[in-house]
Motif scaffolding. Structure first.
Motif, PDB file in Angstrom:
ATOM      1  N   MET A   1      41.922  96.712  64.739  1.00 49.42           N
ATOM      2  CA  MET A   1      43.284  96.994  64.360  1.00 49.42           C
ATOM      3  C   MET A   1      43.350  97.636  62.980  1.00 49.42           C
ATOM      4  O   MET A   1      44.155  98.538  62.772  1.00 49.42           O
ATOM      5  N   ILE A   2      42.519  97.156  62.063  1.00 48.33           N
ATOM      6  CA  ILE A   2      42.531  97.717  60.715  1.00 48.33           C
ATOM      7  C   ILE A   2      42.094  99.178  60.750  1.00 48.33           C
ATOM      8  O   ILE A   2      42.697 100.025  60.089  1.00 48.33           O
ATOM      9  N   PHE A   3      41.081  99.467  61.536  1.00 47.41           N
ATOM     10  CA  PHE A   3      40.576 100.828  61.616  1.00 47.41           C
ATOM     11  C   PHE A   3      41.645 101.780  62.170  1.00 47.41           C
ATOM     12  O   PHE A   3      41.848 102.875  61.637  1.00 47.41           O
ATOM     13  N   VAL A   4      42.343 101.370  63.210  1.00 44.30           N
ATOM     14  CA  VAL A   4      43.409 102.194  63.790  1.00 44.30           C
ATOM     15  C   VAL A   4      44.541 102.366  62.777  1.00 44.30           C
ATOM     16  O   VAL A   4      45.102 103.459  62.629  1.00 44.30           O
ATOM     17  N   TYR A   5      44.860 101.307  62.049  1.00 45.78           N
ATOM     18  CA  TYR A   5      45.912 101.368  61.040  1.00 45.78           C
ATOM     19  C   TYR A   5      45.546 102.362  59.931  1.00 45.78           C
ATOM     20  O   TYR A   5      46.396 103.104  59.452  1.00 45.78           O
ATOM     21  N   ILE A   6      44.281 102.390  59.555  1.00 49.17           N
ATOM     22  CA  ILE A   6      43.821 103.351  58.545  1.00 49.17           C
ATOM     23  C   ILE A   6      43.945 104.779  59.078  1.00 49.17           C
ATOM     24  O   ILE A   6      44.419 105.673  58.382  1.00 49.17           O
ATOM     25  N   LEU A   7      43.523 104.996  60.307  1.00 47.01           N
ATOM     26  CA  LEU A   7      43.618 106.338  60.891  1.00 47.01           C
ATOM     27  C   LEU A   7      45.063 106.795  61.024  1.00 47.01           C
ATOM     28  O   LEU A   7      45.360 107.983  60.881  1.00 47.01           O
ATOM     29  N   MET A   8      45.971 105.866  61.277  1.00 46.58           N
ATOM     30  CA  MET A   8      47.385 106.225  61.411  1.00 46.58           C
ATOM     31  C   MET A   8      47.967 106.708  60.086  1.00 46.58           C
ATOM     32  O   MET A   8      48.961 107.444  60.089  1.00 46.58           O
ATOM     33  N   SER A   9      47.365 106.340  58.973  1.00 48.71           N
ATOM     34  CA  SER A   9      47.874 106.796  57.677  1.00 48.71           C
ATOM     35  C   SER A   9      47.645 108.294  57.488  1.00 48.71           C
ATOM     36  O   SER A   9      48.297 108.922  56.667  1.00 48.71           O
TER      37      SER A   9
ATOM     38  N   VAL B   1      48.449  93.724  60.261  1.00 47.56           N
ATOM     39  CA  VAL B   1      47.348  94.050  59.362  1.00 47.56           C
ATOM     40  C   VAL B   1      47.710  93.854  57.887  1.00 47.56           C
ATOM     41  O   VAL B   1      46.880  93.390  57.107  1.00 47.56           O
ATOM     42  N   GLU B   2      48.927  94.192  57.499  1.00 38.56           N
ATOM     43  CA  GLU B   2      49.308  94.132  56.083  1.00 38.56           C
ATOM     44  C   GLU B   2      49.150  92.745  55.459  1.00 38.56           C
ATOM     45  O   GLU B   2      48.715  92.653  54.310  1.00 38.56           O
ATOM     46  N   PRO B   3      49.484  91.636  56.145  1.00 38.06           N
ATOM     47  CA  PRO B   3      49.250  90.334  55.504  1.00 38.06           C
ATOM     48  C   PRO B   3      47.784  90.070  55.173  1.00 38.06           C
ATOM     49  O   PRO B   3      47.479  89.383  54.194  1.00 38.06           O
ATOM     50  N   PHE B   4      46.872  90.619  55.953  1.00 37.29           N
ATOM     51  CA  PHE B   4      45.445  90.466  55.669  1.00 37.29           C
ATOM     52  C   PHE B   4      45.000  91.376  54.525  1.00 37.29           C
ATOM     53  O   PHE B   4      44.180  90.999  53.701  1.00 37.29           O
ATOM     54  N   LEU B   5      45.561  92.591  54.468  1.00 35.89           N
ATOM     55  CA  LEU B   5      45.164  93.548  53.443  1.00 35.89           C
ATOM     56  C   LEU B   5      45.803  93.274  52.090  1.00 35.89           C
ATOM     57  O   LEU B   5      45.268  93.686  51.054  1.00 35.89           O
ATOM     58  N   ALA B   6      46.934  92.598  52.063  1.00 39.78           N
ATOM     59  CA  ALA B   6      47.681  92.394  50.811  1.00 39.78           C
ATOM     60  C   ALA B   6      46.858  91.728  49.707  1.00 39.78           C
ATOM     61  O   ALA B   6      46.894  92.205  48.561  1.00 39.78           O
ATOM     62  N   PRO B   7      46.113  90.653  49.969  1.00 40.60           N
ATOM     63  CA  PRO B   7      45.316  90.062  48.879  1.00 40.60           C
ATOM     64  C   PRO B   7      44.260  91.015  48.317  1.00 40.60           C
ATOM     65  O   PRO B   7      44.003  91.022  47.113  1.00 40.60           O
ATOM     66  N   PHE B   8      43.674  91.836  49.165  1.00 40.67           N
ATOM     67  CA  PHE B   8      42.673  92.793  48.703  1.00 40.67           C
ATOM     68  C   PHE B   8      43.315  93.878  47.847  1.00 40.67           C
ATOM     69  O   PHE B   8      42.747  94.315  46.851  1.00 40.67           O
ATOM     70  N   ARG B   9      44.506  94.311  48.227  1.00 38.80           N
ATOM     71  CA  ARG B   9      45.206  95.340  47.465  1.00 38.80           C
ATOM     72  C   ARG B   9      45.661  94.823  46.108  1.00 38.80           C
ATOM     73  O   ARG B   9      45.836  95.602  45.180  1.00 38.80           O
ATOM     74  N   ARG B  10      45.864  93.512  46.005  1.00 38.48           N
ATOM     75  CA  ARG B  10      46.257  92.930  44.722  1.00 38.48           C
ATOM     76  C   ARG B  10      45.129  93.026  43.703  1.00 38.48           C
ATOM     77  O   ARG B  10      45.381  93.199  42.513  1.00 38.48           O
ATOM     78  N   PHE B  11      43.884  92.891  44.149  1.00 36.49           N
ATOM     79  CA  PHE B  11      42.745  92.847  43.244  1.00 36.49           C
ATOM     80  C   PHE B  11      41.984  94.159  43.125  1.00 36.49           C
ATOM     81  O   PHE B  11      41.233  94.354  42.171  1.00 36.49           O
ATOM     82  N   ILE B  12      42.127  95.045  44.098  1.00 33.54           N
ATOM     83  CA  ILE B  12      41.374  96.296  44.093  1.00 33.54           C
ATOM     84  C   ILE B  12      42.360  97.452  43.900  1.00 33.54           C
ATOM     85  O   ILE B  12      43.104  97.791  44.814  1.00 33.54           O
TER      86      ILE B  12
ATOM     87  N   ASP C   1      42.607 104.360  48.571  1.00 33.79           N
ATOM     88  CA  ASP C   1      42.668 102.907  48.707  1.00 33.79           C
ATOM     89  C   ASP C   1      41.424 102.426  49.455  1.00 33.79           C
ATOM     90  O   ASP C   1      41.258 102.704  50.645  1.00 33.79           O
ATOM     91  N   ILE C   2      40.553 101.706  48.751  1.00 32.54           N
ATOM     92  CA  ILE C   2      39.326 101.215  49.383  1.00 32.54           C
ATOM     93  C   ILE C   2      39.460  99.762  49.844  1.00 32.54           C
ATOM     94  O   ILE C   2      38.507  99.194  50.358  1.00 32.54           O
ATOM     95  N   SER C   3      40.640  99.179  49.665  1.00 31.13           N
ATOM     96  CA  SER C   3      40.811  97.782  50.055  1.00 31.13           C
ATOM     97  C   SER C   3      40.585  97.541  51.549  1.00 31.13           C
ATOM     98  O   SER C   3      40.028  96.500  51.903  1.00 31.13           O
ATOM     99  N   PRO C   4      40.941  98.457  52.465  1.00 27.34           N
ATOM    100  CA  PRO C   4      40.602  98.208  53.878  1.00 27.34           C
ATOM    101  C   PRO C   4      39.103  98.152  54.134  1.00 27.34           C
ATOM    102  O   PRO C   4      38.651  97.391  54.979  1.00 27.34           O
ATOM    103  N   ILE C   5      38.321  98.934  53.386  1.00 29.97           N
ATOM    104  CA  ILE C   5      36.868  98.904  53.554  1.00 29.97           C
ATOM    105  C   ILE C   5      36.326  97.545  53.128  1.00 29.97           C
ATOM    106  O   ILE C   5      35.495  96.945  53.815  1.00 29.97           O
ATOM    107  N   VAL C   6      36.809  97.059  51.988  1.00 26.89           N
ATOM    108  CA  VAL C   6      36.381  95.752  51.501  1.00 26.89           C
ATOM    109  C   VAL C   6      36.838  94.664  52.464  1.00 26.89           C
ATOM    110  O   VAL C   6      36.095  93.724  52.753  1.00 26.89           O
ATOM    111  N   ALA C   7      38.051  94.792  53.003  1.00 25.62           N
ATOM    112  CA  ALA C   7      38.567  93.804  53.949  1.00 25.62           C
ATOM    113  C   ALA C   7      37.719  93.766  55.224  1.00 25.62           C
ATOM    114  O   ALA C   7      37.415  92.685  55.740  1.00 25.62           O
ATOM    115  N   LEU C   8      37.325  94.930  55.723  1.00 28.22           N
ATOM    116  CA  LEU C   8      36.457  94.970  56.905  1.00 28.22           C
ATOM    117  C   LEU C   8      35.091  94.357  56.609  1.00 28.22           C
ATOM    118  O   LEU C   8      34.519  93.655  57.443  1.00 28.22           O
ATOM    119  N   PHE C   9      34.568  94.600  55.409  1.00 29.34           N
ATOM    120  CA  PHE C   9      33.290  94.021  55.008  1.00 29.34           C
ATOM    121  C   PHE C   9      33.390  92.494  54.949  1.00 29.34           C
ATOM    122  O   PHE C   9      32.512  91.783  55.448  1.00 29.34           O
TER     123      PHE C   9
END
Length: 73
Positions: free
Chosen positions: A1-9, A27-38, A46-54
Motif C-alpha cells: 500500500m505504501i508503494f502504491v501511495y508513493i507512486l500515486m504522488s 498509510v498516512e497514520p503510519f508515515l506521520a511519525p517518520f515524517r515528524r523526525f525525517i 521525502d525519504i520517510s516512506p523509504i525509512v518506513a518500508l525499511f
C-alpha cells in the motif's frame, strides 16, 4: 500500500480519487511519525516512506525470527 501511495504522488490528482483518499487514510497514520523526525531533503524529496518500508521489513523479519524460535525451537 505504501508503494502504491508513493507512486500515486507522481500522478496529477491521483490522491484526490477514491482510491487515493482510501490509501491516504490507511498509510498516512503510519508515515506521520517518520515524517515528524525525517525532514525532506532539499525541501522536496521525502525519504520517510523509504525509512518506513525499511522499518516495516525489519519488524516482519524480527517477528518471523521470534515465531520460528518459539515454535520450531
Amino acid at each position: 500500500m505504501i508503494f502504491v501511495y508513493i507512486l500515486m504522488s507522481w500522478l496529477p490528482n491521483a490522491r484526490d480519487s477514491f482510491i487515493g483518499e482510501l490509501l491516504g487514510k490507511l498509510v498516512e497514520p503510519f508515515l506521520a511519525p517518520f515524517r515528524r523526525f525525517i525532514p525532506p531533503i532539499m525541501g522536496m524529496i521525502d525519504i520517510s516512506p523509504i525509512v518506513a518500508l525499511f522499518v516495516l521489513r525489519l519488524a516482519a523479519v524480527g517477528l518471523t525470527s521470534v515465531l520460528n524460535y518459539v515454535f520450531v525451537g
